[in-house]
Scaffold this motif. Structure first.
Motif, short mmCIF file in Angstrom:
data_model
loop_
_atom_site.label_atom_id
_atom_site.label_comp_id
_atom_site.label_asym_id
_atom_site.label_seq_id
_atom_site.Cartn_x
_atom_site.Cartn_y
_atom_site.Cartn_z
N GLU A 157 11.59 -3.27 -18.30
CA GLU A 157 10.16 -3.10 -18.58
C GLU A 157 9.62 -1.73 -18.21
OE1 GLU A 157 5.96 -5.55 -17.94
OE2 GLU A 157 7.87 -6.40 -17.30
N ILE A 158 10.13 -1.12 -17.15
CA ILE A 158 9.59 0.19 -16.77
C ILE A 158 9.88 1.26 -17.82
CG2 ILE A 158 9.54 -0.21 -14.29
CD1 ILE A 158 12.17 1.34 -14.09
N SER A 163 7.90 7.18 -19.24
CA SER A 163 7.87 8.20 -18.19
C SER A 163 8.11 9.58 -18.78
CB SER A 163 8.96 7.90 -17.15
OG SER A 163 9.11 8.97 -16.24
N VAL A 164 7.32 10.56 -18.32
CA VAL A 164 7.43 11.92 -18.82
C VAL A 164 7.65 12.87 -17.64
CG1 VAL A 164 6.00 11.51 -20.84
CG2 VAL A 164 4.93 12.24 -18.71
N TYR A 329 -5.13 -2.60 -9.48
CA TYR A 329 -3.79 -2.73 -8.92
C TYR A 329 -3.37 -1.41 -8.27
CZ TYR A 329 -3.06 -7.19 -11.23
OH TYR A 329 -3.15 -8.51 -11.62
N LEU A 330 -2.32 -1.49 -7.51
CA LEU A 330 -1.66 -0.30 -6.98
C LEU A 330 -0.23 -0.24 -7.51
CD1 LEU A 330 -2.67 -0.40 -3.19
CD2 LEU A 330 -3.58 1.15 -4.94
N LEU A 331 0.20 0.95 -7.84
CA LEU A 331 1.61 1.22 -8.07
C LEU A 331 2.14 1.82 -6.78
CD1 LEU A 331 4.24 1.73 -9.67
CD2 LEU A 331 3.23 3.91 -10.42
N ILE A 332 3.11 1.17 -6.16
CA ILE A 332 3.68 1.64 -4.89
C ILE A 332 5.05 2.23 -5.16
CG2 ILE A 332 4.45 0.96 -2.59
CD1 ILE A 332 2.29 -1.22 -2.68
N VAL A 333 5.22 3.49 -4.80
CA VAL A 333 6.48 4.20 -4.99
C VAL A 333 7.01 4.60 -3.63
CG1 VAL A 333 7.64 6.10 -6.19
CG2 VAL A 333 5.54 5.12 -7.15
N GLU A 355 4.78 12.71 -8.02
CA GLU A 355 5.25 13.11 -9.34
C GLU A 355 5.82 11.92 -10.11
OE1 GLU A 355 4.55 15.84 -10.58
OE2 GLU A 355 4.20 17.21 -8.90
N VAL A 356 6.57 11.07 -9.40
CA VAL A 356 7.12 9.87 -10.03
C VAL A 356 5.99 8.98 -10.52
CG1 VAL A 356 8.44 7.76 -9.64
CG2 VAL A 356 9.25 9.92 -8.69
N ALA A 357 5.01 8.74 -9.65
CA ALA A 357 3.88 7.88 -10.02
C ALA A 357 3.12 8.43 -11.21
CB ALA A 357 2.95 7.70 -8.82
N LYS A 358 2.85 9.73 -11.20
CA LYS A 358 2.08 10.34 -12.29
C LYS A 358 2.86 10.36 -13.60
CE LYS A 358 -1.48 11.93 -11.93
NZ LYS A 358 -2.85 11.36 -12.02
N SER A 359 4.19 10.39 -13.50
CA SER A 359 4.99 10.36 -14.73
C SER A 359 4.87 9.01 -15.42
CB SER A 359 6.46 10.64 -14.40
OG SER A 359 7.11 9.51 -13.85
N LEU A 360 4.60 7.95 -14.63
CA LEU A 360 4.46 6.61 -15.18
C LEU A 360 3.03 6.28 -15.59
CD1 LEU A 360 6.72 4.77 -12.57
CD2 LEU A 360 7.33 5.31 -14.94
#
Length: 544
Positions: A157-158, A163-164, A329-333, A355-360
């Motif tokens: 699903e991810i 992701s960019v 919601y929160l995305l936790i990385v 950076e990972v979070a913003k890519s998603l």
């Protein structure tokens, strides 16, 4: 910086410090989930039990975890099958599956509101050469009767989040921090970040493993509720009660536990659940494991981005999950872990995760950042059970290898059974006094080499000319006339001096330029720039 979990509870329970000598049947040292779960189990039997916490309940590793309740611990089962045998791997799996059910049972019985929800857990790879490792892990689990499913890229699903490589847009990078994030982090070297992120972004999983019926929750809400239940059941809980010594009393079956304030507890049973044991000898756990630091960020999103919990199989580690955050919601990385005390530049650690979070989810807002430490055993198996063959009625739980939520429940079950004189079918799997050769030779070699290189015994005195050479905001170790001195100069030019020698076993400390702390590369103790203890196994502040 608080984790989201801790910040989400505004009315946490408070317990006073122990200020008198007492006698009890059982003394639990450590107020994280392992200690609380053990206390909860014992509360059913009306045995006099005391729980001691040096700070506040669940505000260390438990309250800073990823909070995944899962039997999927990376690519562990192929390793266990090869090194220990299929039956061993099966029991490890069963113990963790039972822990998921036990935790859910406690939540239901006690009506604990802790945001528990079932979610599938995934391990994924972004490397073609690692796809076979994924297939081998699935086969290992299914061969002993577990449930694992191989997932192709189209079903992960991810991958649908597209992701960019968001790090390319340099101007936008200055918008990613929330109001509670330090502004100094915005001026990091973008080229350094960009180069590092080539190993990670864009996130495109090639293959993965699915474990169904795993779960996630808010560990601080759970722990806070457990503490109240235990207290209401007669368990005596004391916060701000740091233990500095555990010793036997000649000719007596009782142990003497001494606090920093001089108070003493006399107890027949001792349970050490301090993440890293605070007692060195006997036990010798300092030669069996090390500590690893990892980082976490939480980004606000308007909707849940995906179902499930994710972790990659390669390095650097990236772990993903979501959590409810009011109406959003929160995305936790979590990830980019490293051996605590490693002499590396850590200033970009949170930035990598951002950076990972913003890519998603490019429009998200970073709300929280935090970090934690975990004990890593050299054979990848936790130590649970007898603290030492030399100390009767003393038990330990440590070395959870970053999977402490289920393991804390397993530990509580095993230790409770041992105190009650009952057998536990999983006790041998996690046997804490095991002596068989460790097959993970790479980890053994690295730990011994770093520990030996860090041993020092020298003291300090700093001439003014040496202090003048240190820049504002900088920390470092300088040597003057054969003496090593740890120096930190804040942004106002105030100088703080410490003896950069860990009070645990005398290793030379390393300066952490992200958290402004002195970290031990041998066993993971951490101190603030003033020399005050943050994380054990040390129980003393630095000399100044």
């Amino acid at each position: 910086m608080k984790s989201y979990w801790i910040d989400s509870v505004k009315d946490q329970n408070k317990f006073g410090a122990l200020e008198e000598n007492i006698k009890t049947d059982i003394c639990i040292i450590g107020g994280g989930l392992t200690g609380l779960n053990t206390a909860y189990n014992l509360s059913k039997y009306k045995i006099r039990t005391v729980l001691l916490e040096k700070d506040e309940i669940c505000k260390q590793t438990s309250g800073n975890s990823t909070a995944k309740i899962t039997s999927q611990h990376g690519l562990i089962y192929k390793y266990l099958t090869d090194s220990k045998g299929q039956d061993f791997a099966r029991k490890y799996y069963e113990a963790n599956e039972n822990a998921i059910r036990n935790i859910k049972s406690i939540i239901d019985k006690e009506e604990i509101d802790c945001d528990f929800e079932y979610q599938p857990a995934y391990v994924f790879t972004q490397k073609v050469q690692d796809v076979q490792k994924i297939k081998d892990e699935v086969e290992a689990v299914n061969n002993f009767g577990g449930r694992a499913k191989f997932i192709e890229a189209k079903d992960i699903e991810i991958n649908k989040l597209n992701s960019v490589e968001y790090v390319e847009n340099k101007e936008e990078k200055l918008k990613i921090s929330g109001d509670n994030i330090e502004k100094e982090n915005l001026n990091l070297e973008r080229d350094v970040v960009k180069e590092r992120m080539k190993q990670v972004l864009p996130i495109k999983a090639i293959a993965g493993i699915e474990f169904e019926n795993q779960a996630q929750f808010n560990p601080y809400k759970y722990g806070n509720a457990l503490a109240k239940i235990c207290s209401d059941s007669g368990i005596k809980i004391f916060e701000h009660s740091k233990v500095i010594d555990v010793d036997t009393e000649d000719g007596d079956e009782y142990y003497i536990i001494t606090l920093e304030n001089g108070c003493k507890i006399k107890s027949k049973y001792v349970v050490i659940t301090t993440k890293y044991p605070i007692v060195n000898i006997p036990g010798f756990y300092f030669v069996k494991m090390y500590q690893s630091s990892s980082y976490a960020i939480a980004m606000q999103t308007k909707q849940r981005l995906f179902e499930g919990m994710y972790i990659n199989s390669e390095e650097p580690t990236i772990s993903l999950r979501t959590a409810k955050f009011g109406d959003e919601y929160l995305l936790i990385v979590v990830g980019f872990d490293h051996k605590t005390g490693a002499q590396i530049d850590l200033s970009n650690s949170y930035r990598y995760l951002e950076e990972v979070a913003k890519s998603l989810y490019p429009e998200g807002k970073i709300k929280y950042r935090w970090n934690t430490e975990d004990c890593i055993t050299l054979d990848k198996i936790p130590y649970i059970g007898n603290f030492s063959n030399l100390w009767e009625n003393t038990y330990v739980a440590t070395g959870f290898n970053k999977w402490g939520i289920t393991t804390s429940n397993i530990a509580a079950e095993i230790i409770t059974d041992k105190i009650l004189g009952q057998e536990n079918e999983y006790e041998e799997i996690f046997k804490s006094t095991r002596l068989e050769p460790i097959k993970n030779i790479k980890e053994v070699t690295n730990m011994v080499k770093e520990s030996v290189n860090s041993l020092v015994t020298k003291k300090l005195e700093l001439p003014q000319e040496e202090a003048n050479q240190i820049q504002n905001g900088e920390g470092k170790i300088v040597e003057v006339n054969g003496q090593k001195i740890g120096i930190y100069k804040n942004n106002e030019g105030e100088v703080y001096k410490v003896n950069p020698v860990c009070k645990h076993l005398g290793c030379e400390l390393s300066w952490n330029n992200l958290e402004k702390t002195w970290d031990c590369p041998c066993h993971g103790s951490r101190y603030d720039f003033k020399g005050n203890l943050i994380y054990g196994p040390s129980v003393k502040n630095l000399d100044k």
